[in-house]
Design a protein around this motif. Structure first.
Motif, PDB file in Angstrom:
ATOM      1  N   ASP A  74      -0.839  -6.543   8.050  1.00  0.00           N
ATOM      2  CA  ASP A  74      -1.819  -6.811   9.133  1.00  0.00           C
ATOM      3  C   ASP A  74      -1.441  -6.027  10.233  1.00  0.00           C
ATOM      4  N   GLU A 119      -6.379 -20.657   9.633  1.00  0.00           N
ATOM      5  CA  GLU A 119      -6.647 -19.743   9.238  1.00  0.00           C
ATOM      6  C   GLU A 119      -6.225 -19.703   7.537  1.00  0.00           C
ATOM      7  N   VAL A 163      -9.875 -18.906   5.932  1.00  0.00           N
ATOM      8  CA  VAL A 163     -10.004 -18.087   6.197  1.00  0.00           C
ATOM      9  C   VAL A 163      -8.944 -16.745   4.687  1.00  0.00           C
ATOM     10  N   ILE A 164      -8.209 -17.126   4.935  1.00  0.00           N
ATOM     11  CA  ILE A 164      -7.316 -17.056   4.324  1.00  0.00           C
ATOM     12  C   ILE A 164      -7.153 -16.370   2.732  1.00  0.00           C
ATOM     13  N   LEU A 196      -9.766 -13.850  11.319  1.00  0.00           N
ATOM     14  CA  LEU A 196      -8.191 -13.791  11.421  1.00  0.00           C
ATOM     15  C   LEU A 196      -7.579 -13.535  12.216  1.00  0.00           C
ATOM     16  N   GLN A 197      -6.220 -14.665  12.826  1.00  0.00           N
ATOM     17  CA  GLN A 197      -5.558 -14.200  14.542  1.00  0.00           C
ATOM     18  C   GLN A 197      -4.986 -13.070  14.132  1.00  0.00           C
ATOM     19  N   VAL A 235     -13.368 -13.201   7.819  1.00  0.00           N
ATOM     20  CA  VAL A 235     -12.882 -12.135   8.551  1.00  0.00           C
ATOM     21  C   VAL A 235     -12.512 -11.901  10.170  1.00  0.00           C
ATOM     22  N   ILE A 290      -5.013  -9.303   1.100  1.00  0.00           N
ATOM     23  CA  ILE A 290      -4.863 -10.262   1.085  1.00  0.00           C
ATOM     24  C   ILE A 290      -5.510 -11.373   0.064  1.00  0.00           C
ATOM     25  N   LYS A 330       0.238 -11.695   7.572  1.00  0.00           N
ATOM     26  CA  LYS A 330       1.009 -11.305   8.560  1.00  0.00           C
ATOM     27  C   LYS A 330       1.234 -10.074   9.034  1.00  0.00           C
TER      28      LYS A 330
END
Length: 768
Positions: free
Chosen positions: A207, A235, A238-239, A56-57, A53, A218, A204
């Protein structure tokens, strides 16, 4: 059936793999897979193998996100009426759900609209926009669509309605005049992960609005990401990784019920469960019904209501499967009639429009050709169609030049949707047949695919699965590793499935076997029956009744190149070894072939009425029998390189009553030591020495001859004595080398089974 040429993705050397594994602190399987995927930088490896996590950008890197947040904050603060306009596939449904739940967490009460595939079509629909405007909305937020809705969005703007577009699809030449366009690949402000899905973009935004609380959503973003086949890099990994972890927490009531219905074990849930179980069920809603129920399912907090929707979804998905299978079977006669066409155009026989794309895709996979699947729409009075094309053929380019024939058309290189007057379909069919040649696409050429690992069945185990899964999640841009098993066989093949088209079998070699299943591969398996195969597939775990077993998910079965050579040689060579050969049998041949002068001369004095020739003579086009065996393999290799006989029977006669002797170094040393330590041993008394040492007399005679040639011993007045010789190697003895050559002949030409003999011969035979 589509032919496949398999090529190794990359083939690093063993030394390169070992060095990489040591330097990067991974095992050799993981090292090889990382090298093959070009992941070699330390930071990249760490991120790829251990995405979490923290990676995450910053969402504010997305174009216009700050504008979008300001508009949303204002709308929520002023209790304005907000509408979400989504899409009917799994990415669109999850995008809509994420946006709806996000706004609700902020205190808003948004409405949403998911277009109907059949009434509204894909993307912004002006009539639906008008209806929403008439309901008095103040703000429209599009998810997973909208970037191509210039005209429709202008209508809303002209009515004073604010519009936020959130999308990830290809950008048009002109962007709509929305108040904000949140998109990961706007030129000049490309996001760090430009291949986000629609659900990824929606997440996003969540977020940015909710902070850490957005992580509760998510898991929905993971579904959209896997379902939309976007690249599982950066990413997106990651998601999906974090989303799978979030699913295990059972946060969403509706999703939990859907997972139960899919019989997915939460502790083991992975991206394949999303791709093959969860997403298809959500997609089925939009194909056969209205996908709005999918949003209701993913956003409800009522377990009873969720169960009702899940049961309806299951029924719809089962119906979708039946419709696809029925249409696919129905299409086969049309496919056969168009076997010489470069593009297949199918006319549905009461096919459901919602499955046209799936049917086109399945036919494309089967035939390796572009496919247009159509069905007459009674409501509009035109043919509705969906197209799919293989890599290497641009379907959009091919059809766009005939756009005047369509009443509606859109798509991209590998997929399209269209409407066309029934009277124009035959004209289109004729015109598109020229397109493969224009694009240089050869539909008859084999498809090139990549595999990753050359292994044996003995290498397949649960630890290997753990190693491979270090690179998960797998999908677009990071395919699951394909394993190649060479020269294996299929055992206990049986057909399974409603139509019996699927294959259940064991893949085995001499010592090991593994369960295997191949979807749609039973017919293909019959073509390689009883032949050594090269098998390609992904290793998986099949759990049944609480037991876990390894299982290979088959991608392809091919008769191995070696087996093909053996099959070809069996048409030329016949195995007459160990058979009794009478004169009458020999006379059925055009010629008898000899390697040894003694046999040749003796045969010429016999009463056999057949031509007799030496091995280096010409007998092209004749049926021959090789009577005797050569004393060394080189002679036979030279024979194979020039043998143009139509049929060749291999008899390999010899007068030896036992196999050739194998030199035993230990026994040779024992005999030599005995001769050195015992004097007055006569050569003609060697039978007593053999008896004392418990050796065969033939062995002693052979060893003694070698000793004489190497000057290890000498004869003095009839006695064998030690010679004053220098150190010499056994290979300097002609007798020893001849014996080794004869042993090779015995082992390869006589003792081997016929397939092994032909396999050896294939390296030299002129027929291969």
């Amino acid at each position: 059936m589509t032919l496949i040429n398999w090529e190794k993705r990359k083939n690093p050397t063993k030394q390169e793999i070992e060095k990489f594994a040591s330097e990067k602190h991974v095992n050799e399987i993981v090292a090889q897979l990382l090298i093959q995927r070009g992941i070699t930088d330390n930071l990249e490896i760490e991120s790829f193998l251990h995405s979490n996590v923290d990676e995450l950008q910053d969402p504010f890197g997305l174009h216009d996100l700050d504008k979008a947040l300001e508009i949303i904050d204002d709308a929520v603060s002023n209790q304005q009426k907000i509408a979400i306009y989504g899409d009917y596939d799994a990415d669109g449904v999850t995008s809509t759900s994420i946006m709806k739940l996000t706004l609700q967490k902020l205190g808003a009460k948004p409405i949403f609209y998911v277009p109907d595939r059949f009434k509204d079509g894909y993307g912004p629909n002006l009539d639906r926009y008008k209806e929403l405007a008439d309901k008095g909305i103040d703000l429209l937020i599009t998810v997973d669509n909208g970037v191509s809705g210039k005209e429709q969005i202008k209508y809303l703007k002209d009515r004073g309605i604010k519009v936020i577009v959130t999308d990830h699809h290809d950008l048009p030449k002109e962007l709509p005049e929305a108040d904000a366009i949140v998109h990961p690949s706007i030129p000049g402000s490309e996001y760090v992960c430009p291949y986000l899905s629609g659900a990824g973009v929606a997440f996003k935004i969540a977020d940015a609005l909710l902070g850490d609380e957005a992580l509760e959503l998510i898991d929905l973003a993971a579904i959209g990401t896997v379902a939309d086949s976007v690249a599982l890099k950066g990413e997106n990994r990651v998601i999906v990784n974090v989303g799978l972890q979030q699913m295990q927490k059972n946060h969403h009531v509706g999703l939990s019920e859907l997972i139960k219905k899919c019989k997915i074990k939460l502790s083991d849930i992975n991206e394949e469960d999303i791709g093959f179980k969860i997403a298809p069920r959500i997609n089925a809603l939009g194909r056969l019904d209205n996908a709005s129920s999918g949003v209701e399912l993913l956003t409800t907090g009522d377990a009873s209501f969720a169960k009702e929707i899940v049961n309806e979804t299951e029924d719809i998905n089962a119906k979708r499967q039946d419709l696809v299978n029925s249409a696919f079977v129905d299409a086969q006669s049309q496919i056969a009639a168009q076997k010489d066409h470069g593009v297949i155009v199918l006319k549905g026989n009461d096919w459901h429009q919602g499955v046209l794309g799936i049917v086109a895709s399945r036919v494309m996979d089967q035939e390796n050709k572009p496919v247009l699947a159509t069905q007459f729409d009674k409501n509009s009075g035109v043919m509705k169609g969906s197209g799919r094309s293989p890599e290497g053929f641009n379907l959009f380019t091919a059809l766009q030049q005939y756009q005047d024939l369509f009443t509606a058309f859109g798509g991209h290189a590998q997929a399209c949707g269209f409407s066309i007057e029934e009277s124009q379909l035959d004209k289109l069919t004729e015109l598109v047949q020229t397109e493969p040649q224009k694009q240089g696409y050869d539909y008859q050429a084999p498809v090139v695919k990549n595999y990753d690992l050359d292994l044996s069945i003995a290498d397949l185990n649960f630890d290997l699965i753990k190693d491979i899964n270090q690179l998960a999640p797998f999908g677009m841009g990071n395919p699951k590793p394909v394993i190649k098993l060479t020269n294996v066989e299929l055992a206990q093949m049986r057909s399974i499935g409603k139509d019996g088209s699927h294959l259940k079998t064991f893949v085995e070699d001499n010592n090991h076997q593994i369960d295997a299943i191949g979807f749609g591969m039973f017919e293909q398996a019959q073509e390689v029956k009883d032949a050594p195969c090269d098998v390609y597939g992904e290793l998986s775990i099949n759990e049944w009744a609480g037991r876990k077993n390894l299982q290979l998910m088959l991608d392809d079965l091919q008769v191995s190149p070696e087996a093909k050579k053996i099959q070809a040689l069996k048409k030329v060579y016949l195995d007459y070894r160990h058979k009794r050969i009478s004169a009458s049998i020999m006379e059925h041949f055009d010629a008898l072939v000899f390697f040894n002068d003694a046999y040749y001369e003796a045969a010429k004095r016999s009463k056999v009425n057949v031509k007799m020739v030496k091995y280096d003579e010409k007998f092209d086009g004749e049926n021959i029998l090789v009577y005797d065996r050569p004393h060394n393999l080189q002679l036979f290799e030279n024979f194979l390189k020039t043998n143009q006989a139509t049929h060749t029977a291999l008899f390999f006669h010899t007068n030896l009553t036992s196999g050739y002797l194998k030199p035993d170094m230990t026994r040779m040393k024992t005999l030599l030591k005995y001769l050195y330590t015992h004097q007055n041993i006569r050569e003609d008394k060697m039978d007593l020495v053999a008896k004392y040492l418990n050796f065969e007399k033939n062995d002693v005679d052979f060893y003694l001859k070698v000793f004489f040639e190497l000057n290890f011993v000498k004869m003095v007045n009839g006695f064998v004595e030690k010679a004053d010789a220098q150190q010499r190697k056994l290979i300097e003895s002609p007798t020893y080398m001849k014996r080794l050559q004869r042993n090779d002949v015995e082992k390869i030409l006589i003792e081997s089974n016929f397939d092994d003999l032909l396999s050896w011969m294939s390296d030299f035979d002129c027929h291969c």
